[in-house]
Design an enzyme around this catalytic site. Structure first.
Site, PDB file in Angstrom:
ATOM      1  N   HIS A 140       6.516 -11.294   1.640  1.00 26.80           N
ATOM      2  CA  HIS A 140       6.957 -12.228   2.680  1.00 26.80           C
ATOM      3  C   HIS A 140       7.419 -11.524   3.970  1.00 26.80           C
ATOM      4  O   HIS A 140       8.008 -10.460   3.946  1.00 26.80           O
ATOM      5  CB  HIS A 140       8.115 -13.098   2.151  1.00 26.80           C
ATOM      6  CG  HIS A 140       9.323 -12.278   1.833  1.00 26.80           C
ATOM      7  ND1 HIS A 140      10.319 -12.042   2.748  1.00 26.80           N
ATOM      8  CD2 HIS A 140       9.678 -11.616   0.706  1.00 26.80           C
ATOM      9  CE1 HIS A 140      11.249 -11.278   2.197  1.00 26.80           C
ATOM     10  NE2 HIS A 140      10.878 -10.999   0.958  1.00 26.80           N
ATOM     11  N   HIS A 149      -5.216  -0.961   8.662  1.00 32.87           N
ATOM     12  CA  HIS A 149      -5.906  -1.040   7.372  1.00 32.87           C
ATOM     13  C   HIS A 149      -4.877  -0.842   6.269  1.00 32.87           C
ATOM     14  O   HIS A 149      -4.286   0.239   6.161  1.00 32.87           O
ATOM     15  CB  HIS A 149      -6.986   0.052   7.294  1.00 32.87           C
ATOM     16  CG  HIS A 149      -7.799   0.014   6.032  1.00 32.87           C
ATOM     17  ND1 HIS A 149      -8.829   0.885   5.804  1.00 32.87           N
ATOM     18  CD2 HIS A 149      -7.746  -0.782   4.925  1.00 32.87           C
ATOM     19  CE1 HIS A 149      -9.379   0.632   4.623  1.00 32.87           C
ATOM     20  NE2 HIS A 149      -8.718  -0.372   4.067  1.00 32.87           N
TER      21      HIS A 149
END
Ligand SMILES: CC(C)(COP(=O)(O)OP(=O)(O)OC[C@H]1O[C@@H](n2cnc3c(N)ncnc32)[C@H](O)[C@@H]1OP(=O)(O)O)[C@@H](O)C(=O)NCCC(=O)NCCS
Length: 210
Positions: A140, A149
């Site tokens: 979260h 990446h």
């Protein structure tokens, strides 16, 4: 979805993206690659159309692009391709594997790629042209900038911030609330327990800058 795409790059990352696009029944016009002698080859059943300038034969409103350039550390090549064709007016499709779990209150930029089995939890922001690779977990409230990446199996705990062009290596873990700068490389398997500045490589357990 009823648009057609061209994939830039014909390597391993492109191969995985093609599988996802096929699952989603998206029409793939072909692949472009810088290396002209690859023309007539095929990647995962898709033909190479020519070098990247072949894209200019198509108007920006008739196709979307998919950035098939992956990265094992520097994300610069991937970023440069994205910026070049975005500046020409092209859009990049978001490619999201059907098995990826993207929860509510997640903001995705343009050209975001979320691969099989990845999980992105509520409150996250994923910037343009970033990859959340196979099986990665983004907990979260993580803020991930552009051209990042997050490699296969990496785990970002809640509230992690990642700067543009940073590479988080395969199976690396980052504890909650850590800030990682821009164009930094976190090595495969590293465990990041403190903030890391821009432009460095951090390896090991706990991660140390080399
Ligand atoms: C960190 C990394 C970029 C290598 O950087 P590099 O500067 O080229 O490093 P080298 O390969 O020259 O290795 C330098 C030293 O670091 C060590 N090292 C390299 N990667 C390491 C890692 N992930 N963790 C711990 N040590 C590592 C090497 O063993 C070597 O040690 P030595 O000097 O004692 O022999 C690379 O190993 C890595 O982890 N890349 C991420 C791969 C990835 O995420 N791939 C995703 C593909 S989808």
């Amino acid at each position: 979805m009823n648009f057609s795409v061209i994939i830039i790059g014909s390597g391993g990352h492109a191969k995985v993206l093609i599988s996802v696009l096929k699952l989603l029944n998206i029409n793939i016009l072909g692949i472009t690659d810088l290396v002209a002698d690859k023309i007539d080859n095929r990647t995962n059943g898709i033909s190479i159309l020519g070098n990247d300038n072949k894209i200019l034969d198509y108007s920006p409103d008739s196709i979307e692009l998919v950035n098939g350039i992956g990265s094992v550390s520097s994300t610069e090549k991937r970023k440069n391709i994205y910026v070049k064709f975005k500046d020409y007016g092209y859009s990049f499709a978001n490619v999201i594997h059907p098995s990826a779990m993207i929860m509510n209150e997640v903001q995705l930029g343009m050209g975001v790629q979320i691969m099989a089995g990845a999980i992105v939890q509520p409150g996250c922001v994923i910037g343009d042209n970033s990859i959340i690779n196979t099986g990665a977990i983004v907990e979260h409230d993580c803020i991930i900038s552009e051209h990042v990446h997050v490699a296969p199996g990496a785990v970002l705990s809640g509230g992690v911030h990642i700067g543009a062009m940073t590479h988080i290596g395969t199976s690396a873990s980052v504890i909650q609330g850590v800030e990682i700068g821009q164009a930094t490389v976190v090595g495969a398997g590293a465990v990041v327990v403190a903030d890391i500045p821009s432009g460095v490589k951090a390896l090991g357990v706990p991660a140390k800058i080399i």
